[in-house]
Structures are given as C-alpha cells and as structure tokens.
Design a protein around this motif. Structure first.
Motif, PDB file in Angstrom:
ATOM      1  N   LYS A 298      31.019 -28.551 -17.612  1.00 51.89           N
ATOM      2  CA  LYS A 298      31.539 -27.459 -16.777  1.00 51.89           C
ATOM      3  C   LYS A 298      32.434 -26.540 -17.597  1.00 51.89           C
ATOM      4  O   LYS A 298      32.346 -25.313 -17.483  1.00 51.89           O
ATOM      5  N   ALA A 299      33.278 -27.119 -18.442  1.00 56.32           N
ATOM      6  CA  ALA A 299      34.159 -26.300 -19.284  1.00 56.32           C
ATOM      7  C   ALA A 299      33.335 -25.419 -20.221  1.00 56.32           C
ATOM      8  O   ALA A 299      33.659 -24.237 -20.421  1.00 56.32           O
ATOM      9  N   MET A 300      32.254 -25.970 -20.777  1.00 54.09           N
ATOM     10  CA  MET A 300      31.413 -25.182 -21.682  1.00 54.09           C
ATOM     11  C   MET A 300      30.709 -24.051 -20.940  1.00 54.09           C
ATOM     12  O   MET A 300      30.584 -22.937 -21.470  1.00 54.09           O
ATOM     13  N   ILE A 301      30.265 -24.311 -19.726  1.00 57.91           N
ATOM     14  CA  ILE A 301      29.640 -23.255 -18.924  1.00 57.91           C
ATOM     15  C   ILE A 301      30.664 -22.175 -18.588  1.00 57.91           C
ATOM     16  O   ILE A 301      30.366 -20.977 -18.672  1.00 57.91           O
ATOM     17  N   ASP A 302      31.877 -22.581 -18.224  1.00 49.27           N
ATOM     18  CA  ASP A 302      32.941 -21.612 -17.937  1.00 49.27           C
ATOM     19  C   ASP A 302      33.225 -20.750 -19.163  1.00 49.27           C
ATOM     20  O   ASP A 302      33.414 -19.529 -19.050  1.00 49.27           O
ATOM     21  N   GLN A 303      33.250 -21.381 -20.337  1.00 48.21           N
ATOM     22  CA  GLN A 303      33.503 -20.633 -21.569  1.00 48.21           C
ATOM     23  C   GLN A 303      32.368 -19.654 -21.863  1.00 48.21           C
ATOM     24  O   GLN A 303      32.612 -18.502 -22.248  1.00 48.21           O
ATOM     25  N   ALA A 304      31.143 -20.093 -21.678  1.00 41.44           N
ATOM     26  CA  ALA A 304      29.995 -19.214 -21.917  1.00 41.44           C
ATOM     27  C   ALA A 304      30.033 -18.026 -20.960  1.00 41.44           C
ATOM     28  O   ALA A 304      29.749 -16.885 -21.354  1.00 41.44           O
TER      29      ALA A 304
ATOM     30  N   ARG B 108      39.054 -16.417 -29.334  1.00 43.62           N
ATOM     31  CA  ARG B 108      38.586 -17.113 -28.138  1.00 43.62           C
ATOM     32  C   ARG B 108      37.748 -18.329 -28.524  1.00 43.62           C
ATOM     33  O   ARG B 108      37.905 -19.416 -27.959  1.00 43.62           O
ATOM     34  N   SER B 109      36.883 -18.179 -29.525  1.00 39.21           N
ATOM     35  CA  SER B 109      36.031 -19.293 -29.974  1.00 39.21           C
ATOM     36  C   SER B 109      36.867 -20.446 -30.502  1.00 39.21           C
ATOM     37  O   SER B 109      36.588 -21.607 -30.205  1.00 39.21           O
TER      38      SER B 109
ATOM     39  N   GLY C  26      37.401 -29.950 -27.881  1.00 38.94           N
ATOM     40  CA  GLY C  26      37.793 -31.092 -28.711  1.00 38.94           C
ATOM     41  C   GLY C  26      38.825 -31.967 -28.014  1.00 38.94           C
ATOM     42  O   GLY C  26      38.733 -33.202 -28.046  1.00 38.94           O
ATOM     43  N   GLU C  27      39.808 -31.340 -27.379  1.00 37.92           N
ATOM     44  CA  GLU C  27      40.834 -32.095 -26.660  1.00 37.92           C
ATOM     45  C   GLU C  27      40.230 -32.847 -25.470  1.00 37.92           C
ATOM     46  O   GLU C  27      40.592 -33.998 -25.215  1.00 37.92           O
ATOM     47  N   LEU C  28      39.304 -32.195 -24.762  1.00 43.06           N
ATOM     48  CA  LEU C  28      38.634 -32.870 -23.639  1.00 43.06           C
ATOM     49  C   LEU C  28      37.840 -34.077 -24.138  1.00 43.06           C
ATOM     50  O   LEU C  28      37.887 -35.149 -23.532  1.00 43.06           O
ATOM     51  N   ILE C  29      37.129 -33.905 -25.235  1.00 40.73           N
ATOM     52  CA  ILE C  29      36.335 -35.012 -25.786  1.00 40.73           C
ATOM     53  C   ILE C  29      37.239 -36.171 -26.179  1.00 40.73           C
ATOM     54  O   ILE C  29      36.949 -37.334 -25.879  1.00 40.73           O
ATOM     55  N   MET C  30      38.345 -35.879 -26.834  1.00 37.55           N
ATOM     56  CA  MET C  30      39.279 -36.945 -27.230  1.00 37.55           C
ATOM     57  C   MET C  30      39.854 -37.647 -26.006  1.00 37.55           C
ATOM     58  O   MET C  30      39.942 -38.872 -25.962  1.00 37.55           O
ATOM     59  N   LYS C  31      40.240 -36.872 -24.989  1.00 38.37           N
ATOM     60  CA  LYS C  31      40.822 -37.460 -23.780  1.00 38.37           C
ATOM     61  C   LYS C  31      39.811 -38.368 -23.090  1.00 38.37           C
ATOM     62  O   LYS C  31      40.133 -39.499 -22.727  1.00 38.37           O
ATOM     63  N   PHE C  32      38.585 -37.875 -22.931  1.00 40.75           N
ATOM     64  CA  PHE C  32      37.591 -38.687 -22.242  1.00 40.75           C
ATOM     65  C   PHE C  32      37.159 -39.871 -23.090  1.00 40.75           C
ATOM     66  O   PHE C  32      36.823 -40.921 -22.550  1.00 40.75           O
ATOM     67  N   GLY C  33      37.169 -39.726 -24.402  1.00 39.07           N
ATOM     68  CA  GLY C  33      36.876 -40.871 -25.266  1.00 39.07           C
ATOM     69  C   GLY C  33      37.909 -41.969 -25.083  1.00 39.07           C
ATOM     70  O   GLY C  33      37.574 -43.149 -24.949  1.00 39.07           O
ATOM     71  N   LYS C  34      39.188 -41.583 -25.070  1.00 37.14           N
ATOM     72  CA  LYS C  34      40.252 -42.563 -24.859  1.00 37.14           C
ATOM     73  C   LYS C  34      40.139 -43.199 -23.480  1.00 37.14           C
ATOM     74  O   LYS C  34      40.291 -44.415 -23.330  1.00 37.14           O
ATOM     75  N   ASP C  35      39.882 -42.372 -22.456  1.00 36.45           N
ATOM     76  CA  ASP C  35      39.756 -42.900 -21.098  1.00 36.45           C
ATOM     77  C   ASP C  35      38.567 -43.841 -20.967  1.00 36.45           C
ATOM     78  O   ASP C  35      38.622 -44.830 -20.233  1.00 36.45           O
TER      79      ASP C  35
END
Length: 137
Positions: free
Chosen positions: A65-71, A108-109, A117-126
């Motif tokens: 969803k975040a990637m779609i919002d960014q696109a 922006r990029s 990257g922060e989302l991936i790290m957070k979800f990896g830890k979770d």
C-alpha cells in the motif's frame, strides 16, 4: 493343600496387579514427559510460526500500500510538472521546471526508499519476534 494353592494364586494375582499398576504409572509418567518435552514445545513453535506468518502477510500488505501511495504521489507530481511546462512561455522556463521537478523527485525518491526500508525492517522484526519468543511487545 487346596487352601495353599488358593493362597498362592491370590498372592500371584496381587503381585501381577501390583506389577501392572507400576507399569501403568511408568507409562503415564513417560507420556507426561513426552508431552512436556516434545508435544508442548511443538505446539508453541507452531503457534509462533502461525503468528509470524500473519505478521509477514500484514507487513507485505502495508508495504504494498505504501508503494502504491508513493507511485500515485510521483505520478501526480509528474503531471503537475508537465502541466506547468505546457504553460511555459519559453524554453528557459521549461528547463527550470524540469530541473526543479528532477531535484524534487530525487529527494522524494530518497525519502520514499527510506520509508520503505524502515517499514521492511519494522515488519521483519515483528515477524521474527514470535519465533524468538519476544511476544507481542
């Protein structure tokens, strides 16, 4: 003599019953130990894996969803720059609009990459927390 035989048979039956009771107690103890050492840890591991899988799916959906919002944001910015360039009076204005757009898009990029990257790290830890036994924080 019949009484002696009956007494001997009764004693034999009592001894057999005592041996059976001891075997049953040993089997119960072995079953309990097996359950404690093997079954319960396996259940806990299965539950942790299930929880971890749920967190991975949740994280994947959020990142998607975040990637779609960014696109979507990038597309809006590109069209805004194209509209502005279409209304430019001369080539110098077009070059300035294009330069401004490219500079802003670069910033922006980088920001978007950091966010993902922060989302991936957070979800990896979770996702690994249940497997490590960290619980639900």
């Amino acid at each position: 003599m019949a009484d002696d035989i009956k007494t001997a048979m009764d004693q034999g039956a009592e001894q057999a019953k005592a041996a059976t009771d001891q075997m049953r107690a040993g089997a119960d103890k072995a079953r309990d130990a097996f359950s404690e050492k093997v079954v319960e840890p396996a259940k806990r591991a299965g539950e942790a894996m299930k929880e971890s899988g749920g967190k991975i799916a949740e994280g994947g959906a959020t990142i998607g969803k975040a990637m779609i919002d960014q696109a979507e944001q990038n597309t809006r910015e590109a069209f805004a720059a194209m509209r502005e360039a279409a209304g430019a009076k001369d080539l110098t204005q077009v070059m300035k609009i294009q330069g401004d757009y490219l500079r802003e898009q670069s910033q922006r990029s980088m920001s978007q990459a950091r966010e993902i990257g922060e989302l991936i790290m957070k979800f990896g830890k979770d996702a690994v927390a249940p497997l490590r036994g960290d619980g639900t924080r």
